[in-house]
Design a protein around this motif. Structure first.
Motif: not given
Length: 157
Positions: A43-45, A49-55
């Protein structure tokens, strides 16, 4: 502000600490079972609110030793000029963050390059040719103190 409760905030804090944590690890930390925890993360994705995941990559370790904060002043203030400037800035891969600001400049960009020679090339071949730019000022970072810090999130309801 979206209606985030204490579990959502706790999940976001966990993900800021370690975005590679498993759902089971996060669920355990926030005192939820894995299934509702995963539903909340999805739901946050979906909500953005959570735009993505990065290193988080060490710039110096990959040969990017110079950070420059560049201020741009545009010729005439108009929606068209602003949009053209934004589009041009977005197309430059060396710009890792950029803001429309108030004050003596109109835009502030964070530029990351290998060294001074690379910045000089970028400046003369790209930045000085941008549309509607009347002035460019460069501020060189001497040392990074804190980058990519976690957001201080509000308390959940």
């Amino acid at each position: 502000m979206p209606n985030l409760d204490k579990f959502d905030i706790a999940i976001l804090k966990c993900l800021q600490e370690d975005a590679r944590a498993t759902n089971v690890e996060i669920a355990e930390k926030v005192n939820l079972s894995p299934s509702p925890c995963l539903r909340r993360i999805r739901n946050l994705e979906r909500s953005g609110i959570i735009r993505g995941y990065t290193a988080d990559i060490d710039r110096k370790e990959v040969g990017l030793g110079l950070t420059v904060f560049v201020e741009f002043k545009v010729v005439q203030h108009s929606r068209e000029n602003s949009e053209a400037q934004q589009k041009a800035l977005l197309a430059i891969p060396e710009i890792v963050s950029c803001f429309l600001i108030s004050g003596t400049a109109d835009f502030l960009a964070e530029v990351v390059v290998e060294d001074l020679a690379a910045y000089e090339r970028l400046l003369t071949e790209t930045l000085l040719t941008l549309p509607n730019v009347s002035d460019i000022r460069s501020n060189f970072a001497i040392r990074s103190i804190k980058t990519h810090g976690p957001l201080k999130l509000p308390e959940g309801k």
